[in-house]
Structure formats: structure tokens, C-alpha cells
Design a protein around this motif. Structure first.
Motif, PDB file in Angstrom:
ATOM      1  N   GLN A   1      38.229 -43.081  22.411  1.00 36.77           N
ATOM      2  CA  GLN A   1      36.798 -42.818  22.403  1.00 36.77           C
ATOM      3  C   GLN A   1      36.584 -41.479  23.096  1.00 36.77           C
ATOM      4  O   GLN A   1      36.981 -41.287  24.252  1.00 36.77           O
ATOM      5  CB  GLN A   1      36.063 -43.931  23.168  1.00 36.77           C
ATOM      6  CG  GLN A   1      34.595 -44.046  22.824  1.00 36.77           C
ATOM      7  CD  GLN A   1      34.360 -44.728  21.495  1.00 36.77           C
ATOM      8  OE1 GLN A   1      35.245 -45.394  20.977  1.00 36.77           O
ATOM      9  NE2 GLN A   1      33.166 -44.583  20.943  1.00 36.77           N
ATOM     10  N   THR A   2      35.982 -40.512  22.421  1.00 36.39           N
ATOM     11  CA  THR A   2      35.882 -39.163  22.972  1.00 36.39           C
ATOM     12  C   THR A   2      34.467 -38.615  22.851  1.00 36.39           C
ATOM     13  O   THR A   2      33.572 -39.253  22.282  1.00 36.39           O
ATOM     14  CB  THR A   2      36.885 -38.223  22.271  1.00 36.39           C
ATOM     15  OG1 THR A   2      36.932 -36.968  22.978  1.00 36.39           O
ATOM     16  CG2 THR A   2      36.491 -37.968  20.827  1.00 36.39           C
ATOM     17  N   LEU A   3      34.258 -37.412  23.392  1.00 33.87           N
ATOM     18  CA  LEU A   3      32.948 -36.784  23.397  1.00 33.87           C
ATOM     19  C   LEU A   3      32.480 -36.425  21.990  1.00 33.87           C
ATOM     20  O   LEU A   3      33.251 -35.934  21.179  1.00 33.87           O
ATOM     21  CB  LEU A   3      32.992 -35.493  24.223  1.00 33.87           C
ATOM     22  CG  LEU A   3      33.273 -35.586  25.720  1.00 33.87           C
ATOM     23  CD1 LEU A   3      33.395 -34.194  26.295  1.00 33.87           C
ATOM     24  CD2 LEU A   3      32.192 -36.360  26.431  1.00 33.87           C
TER      25      LEU A   3
ATOM     26  N   TYR B   1      23.234 -27.930  25.146  1.00 29.14           N
ATOM     27  CA  TYR B   1      23.760 -29.068  24.407  1.00 29.14           C
ATOM     28  C   TYR B   1      25.144 -28.717  23.878  1.00 29.14           C
ATOM     29  O   TYR B   1      25.323 -27.700  23.208  1.00 29.14           O
ATOM     30  CB  TYR B   1      22.819 -29.423  23.255  1.00 29.14           C
ATOM     31  CG  TYR B   1      21.420 -29.739  23.722  1.00 29.14           C
ATOM     32  CD1 TYR B   1      21.059 -31.026  24.111  1.00 29.14           C
ATOM     33  CD2 TYR B   1      20.456 -28.725  23.807  1.00 29.14           C
ATOM     34  CE1 TYR B   1      19.775 -31.314  24.556  1.00 29.14           C
ATOM     35  CE2 TYR B   1      19.174 -29.001  24.254  1.00 29.14           C
ATOM     36  CZ  TYR B   1      18.846 -30.295  24.633  1.00 29.14           C
ATOM     37  OH  TYR B   1      17.569 -30.576  25.088  1.00 29.14           O
ATOM     38  N   MET B   2      26.119 -29.562  24.188  1.00 28.79           N
ATOM     39  CA  MET B   2      27.479 -29.405  23.672  1.00 28.79           C
ATOM     40  C   MET B   2      27.709 -30.482  22.618  1.00 28.79           C
ATOM     41  O   MET B   2      27.578 -31.671  22.909  1.00 28.79           O
ATOM     42  CB  MET B   2      28.504 -29.541  24.801  1.00 28.79           C
ATOM     43  CG  MET B   2      29.960 -29.446  24.343  1.00 28.79           C
ATOM     44  SD  MET B   2      31.144 -29.798  25.678  1.00 28.79           S
ATOM     45  CE  MET B   2      31.084 -28.266  26.579  1.00 28.79           C
ATOM     46  N   GLU B   3      28.036 -30.060  21.406  1.00 31.62           N
ATOM     47  CA  GLU B   3      28.186 -31.007  20.305  1.00 31.62           C
ATOM     48  C   GLU B   3      29.492 -30.741  19.572  1.00 31.62           C
ATOM     49  O   GLU B   3      29.813 -29.593  19.245  1.00 31.62           O
ATOM     50  CB  GLU B   3      26.993 -30.875  19.352  1.00 31.62           C
ATOM     51  CG  GLU B   3      25.665 -31.167  20.048  1.00 31.62           C
ATOM     52  CD  GLU B   3      24.443 -30.824  19.204  1.00 31.62           C
ATOM     53  OE1 GLU B   3      24.596 -30.053  18.237  1.00 31.62           O
ATOM     54  OE2 GLU B   3      23.351 -31.326  19.516  1.00 31.62           O
TER      55      GLU B   3
ATOM     56  N   THR C   1      25.718 -38.159  25.712  1.00 25.17           N
ATOM     57  CA  THR C   1      24.701 -38.902  24.964  1.00 25.17           C
ATOM     58  C   THR C   1      25.276 -39.629  23.755  1.00 25.17           C
ATOM     59  O   THR C   1      24.669 -40.583  23.262  1.00 25.17           O
ATOM     60  CB  THR C   1      23.570 -37.955  24.501  1.00 25.17           C
ATOM     61  OG1 THR C   1      24.142 -36.895  23.719  1.00 25.17           O
ATOM     62  CG2 THR C   1      22.848 -37.358  25.689  1.00 25.17           C
ATOM     63  N   ASN C   2      26.434 -39.166  23.261  1.00 28.12           N
ATOM     64  CA  ASN C   2      27.095 -39.835  22.135  1.00 28.12           C
ATOM     65  C   ASN C   2      28.610 -39.696  22.287  1.00 28.12           C
ATOM     66  O   ASN C   2      29.104 -38.672  22.753  1.00 28.12           O
ATOM     67  CB  ASN C   2      26.690 -39.209  20.796  1.00 28.12           C
ATOM     68  CG  ASN C   2      25.277 -39.547  20.399  1.00 28.12           C
ATOM     69  OD1 ASN C   2      24.337 -38.878  20.820  1.00 28.12           O
ATOM     70  ND2 ASN C   2      25.112 -40.595  19.589  1.00 28.12           N
ATOM     71  N   THR C   3      29.317 -40.741  21.883  1.00 30.57           N
ATOM     72  CA  THR C   3      30.776 -40.668  21.807  1.00 30.57           C
ATOM     73  C   THR C   3      31.192 -41.018  20.379  1.00 30.57           C
ATOM     74  O   THR C   3      30.402 -41.549  19.599  1.00 30.57           O
ATOM     75  CB  THR C   3      31.450 -41.641  22.787  1.00 30.57           C
ATOM     76  OG1 THR C   3      31.087 -42.993  22.444  1.00 30.57           O
ATOM     77  CG2 THR C   3      31.059 -41.340  24.219  1.00 30.57           C
TER      78      THR C   3
ATOM     79  N   LEU D   1      34.481 -40.320  29.400  1.00 22.60           N
ATOM     80  CA  LEU D   1      33.608 -39.669  30.370  1.00 22.60           C
ATOM     81  C   LEU D   1      32.159 -39.932  29.993  1.00 22.60           C
ATOM     82  O   LEU D   1      31.759 -39.723  28.851  1.00 22.60           O
ATOM     83  CB  LEU D   1      33.895 -38.166  30.370  1.00 22.60           C
ATOM     84  CG  LEU D   1      33.248 -37.323  31.466  1.00 22.60           C
ATOM     85  CD1 LEU D   1      33.814 -37.699  32.830  1.00 22.60           C
ATOM     86  CD2 LEU D   1      33.477 -35.841  31.190  1.00 22.60           C
ATOM     87  N   MET D   2      31.342 -40.391  30.960  1.00 24.04           N
ATOM     88  CA  MET D   2      29.948 -40.710  30.678  1.00 24.04           C
ATOM     89  C   MET D   2      28.967 -39.774  31.375  1.00 24.04           C
ATOM     90  O   MET D   2      27.911 -39.458  30.837  1.00 24.04           O
ATOM     91  CB  MET D   2      29.648 -42.152  31.103  1.00 24.04           C
ATOM     92  CG  MET D   2      30.407 -43.207  30.303  1.00 24.04           C
ATOM     93  SD  MET D   2      29.897 -43.257  28.568  1.00 24.04           S
ATOM     94  CE  MET D   2      28.235 -43.911  28.705  1.00 24.04           C
ATOM     95  N   GLN D   3      29.347 -39.332  32.577  1.00 17.48           N
ATOM     96  CA  GLN D   3      28.442 -38.467  33.339  1.00 17.48           C
ATOM     97  C   GLN D   3      29.230 -37.684  34.377  1.00 17.48           C
ATOM     98  O   GLN D   3      30.273 -38.141  34.851  1.00 17.48           O
ATOM     99  CB  GLN D   3      27.348 -39.293  34.028  1.00 17.48           C
ATOM    100  CG  GLN D   3      26.306 -38.491  34.774  1.00 17.48           C
ATOM    101  CD  GLN D   3      25.164 -39.369  35.259  1.00 17.48           C
ATOM    102  OE1 GLN D   3      24.365 -39.874  34.471  1.00 17.48           O
ATOM    103  NE2 GLN D   3      25.086 -39.567  36.569  1.00 17.48           N
ATOM    104  N   VAL D   4      28.720 -36.492  34.715  1.00 11.80           N
ATOM    105  CA  VAL D   4      29.332 -35.641  35.741  1.00 11.80           C
ATOM    106  C   VAL D   4      28.215 -35.079  36.611  1.00 11.80           C
ATOM    107  O   VAL D   4      27.146 -34.725  36.101  1.00 11.80           O
ATOM    108  CB  VAL D   4      30.109 -34.466  35.099  1.00 11.80           C
ATOM    109  CG1 VAL D   4      30.674 -33.538  36.183  1.00 11.80           C
ATOM    110  CG2 VAL D   4      31.227 -34.958  34.205  1.00 11.80           C
TER     111      VAL D   4
END
Length: 240
Positions: free
Chosen positions: A204-206, A226-228, A195-197, A176-179
Motif C-alpha cells: 500500500q503506497t502513496l 499537492y503531491m500526486e 489523503t489517498n493510498t 505513511l499516513m501523516q508527518v
């Protein structure tokens, strides 16, 4: 018209109709396959995904966990974890809250409520829109120099804030790149920017994602969270 001519005419009609419908059917099947990969990369099947939400300097711990058709998410509020469970079936998804040893149906009216004062709601944290049926591929677009599939998702019910959600999925990695989420009047509500995977196993994940809230009818950002996530470790049991 003879039987033979009627048969030939009917055969021609069937072949023509099939030829017209096949590309769309293939596109829908392709969209479903892409979504299947996104769900896996967004929640990491057979693993816990732990991290935090951050807004205006305040941090809240979160965790996501997937087991086939069952997804759990939780966030730390005060001195304890608030736990939620989503059961998935064909064209159906039910959200429950796990409280005092009981499983309680989560009301649709609360799906759009903010979690811990952040820009994420309960439906956002559950990635609920990834399970809507009848996805459509809208085309190809480039996000941060990366070629992505643009997929359109329409809310099949009345619960939650979103009427339509568009997602952009990395063509090579399936991440997922954008929503972009819109209300039922077609107004932009939020954008999620990955912004990073990170690579976990073969997936390949968030790792980091920004969630922006917009003033209705404008492109003005009025809130950002920000979700990290931390790199997860495979586990055998679910969240506790």
C-alpha cells in the motif's frame, strides 16, 4: 560477602537491568521494522513512482525510484529533468546531484530550499527523515479513523530544517499516513497529510498527499502543495 553471595547479587542486578531495558529495546526494534516498511511503501522498491507537484495551479513533474540502499528522485524543470541521488549506509545518508554527467555532492545548506516554488524542499522530496537512526515509538493514535503508530525521529546532524519529525504509520498496511516536522526550537514547520493510498502488488503506497507550511509559532497554514502519483509499473532499470 562470599563468592556465592556476590555471584547471586550480580546475577540479580543483571537480570533486573535486562528486564528494565528489554521493553525499550523491543520498542526500538519494532520502530525500525515499521520504518523499513514505510520506506518500501513510500518509494516502491523495484518500481518507478511518477507524478507531479501542484501549487496555485502550477504543476511540476516528479519521479522517485529506490534500489536497496540507493534512492533517486527527480523533477522536471523547464526542458530537462533535474536528477538527485541519495546513498544510504548505516547511520549515514549522502545526497548528490547528477549534472552534466557528473555526480556532485549536494550541500547541506540547500536541503531546506524549496523545489520549484512549492512547499516541498529537497529533504522532503527525498523523504530523508525516514532514514534517520534511533526511531522511537511514541504510542498509538487514530488518523482519519485508522489506527496508527506514532513514531518520533530526531535529526542526527545539523543539515536541513527539521530537528524532530513525527510520523504516523497505518498499523495494518504499514503505509505513511501523516508527518509533522518541527525545527530545533520545537516550532511546527510542516504537516504532510496522506489523503489517498493505492495498492501496488502487495504494497500500500502513496497516491495523494498534501504538504502544508505553517507560520512559525502558530497553527496558521501559509502554503499548501499537492503531491500526486500515478499507479507505477515495475521496471528493471533505474531512472533516466
Amino acid at each position: 560477602m562470599t563468592k556465592r553471595l556476590r555471584f547471586l547479587a550480580l546475577s540479580t542486578l543483571v537480570i533486573t537491568a535486562t528486564t528494565c531495558l528489554t521493553p525499550s529495546a523491543r520498542a526500538d526494534e519494532a520502530a525500525d521494522r515499521i520504518l523499513e516498511g514505510v520506506r518500501l511503501s513510500a518509494t516502491l522498491q523495484q518500481s518507478n513512482l511518477t507524478g507531479h507537484l501542484r501549487k496555485n495551479g502550477a504543476r511540476s513533474q516528479i519521479a522517485l525510484f529506490l534500489r536497496g540502499e540507493n534512492i533517486q528522485f527527480q523533477y522536471f524543470d523547464g526542458k530537462q529533468w533535474q536528477k538527485f541521488h541519495m546513498r544510504l549506509k548505516k547511520d549515514q545518508f549522502d545526497l548528490f546531484e547528477l549534472k552534466n554527467g557528473k555526480t556532485l555532492k549536494f550541500p547541506d545548506s540547500k536541503l531546506s530550499q524549496a523545489v520549484m516554488g512549492t512547499d516541498l524542499t529537497y529533504e522532503d522530496l527525498a523523504f530523508r527523515f525516514l532514514y534517520w537512526p534511533n526511531a522511537k515509538i511514541e504510542g498509538e493514535e487514530t488518523i482519519k479513523t485508522q489506527k496508527c503508530h506514532k513514531i518520533r525521529l530526531v535529526n542526527p546532524g545539523r543539515g536541513g530544517s527539521y530537528g524532530i519529525v513525527y510520523i504516523w504509520v497505518h498499523q495494518k498496511y504499514g503505509a505513511l499516513m501523516q508527518v509533522a516536522g518541527y525545527n530545533r526550537a520545537g516550532q511546527l514547520l510542516k504537516r504532510f497529510h496522506v489523503t489517498n493510498t493505492m495498492k501496488v502488488g502487495d504494497v500500500q503506497t502513496l497516491e495523494k498527499m498534501n504538504v502544508e507550511t505553517y507560520k512559525l509559532g502558530t497553527e496558521k497554514v501559509i502554503g499548501i502543495t499537492y503531491m500526486e502519483f500515478d499507479k507505477p509499473k515495475a521496471v528493471k532499470k533505474g531512472l533516466r
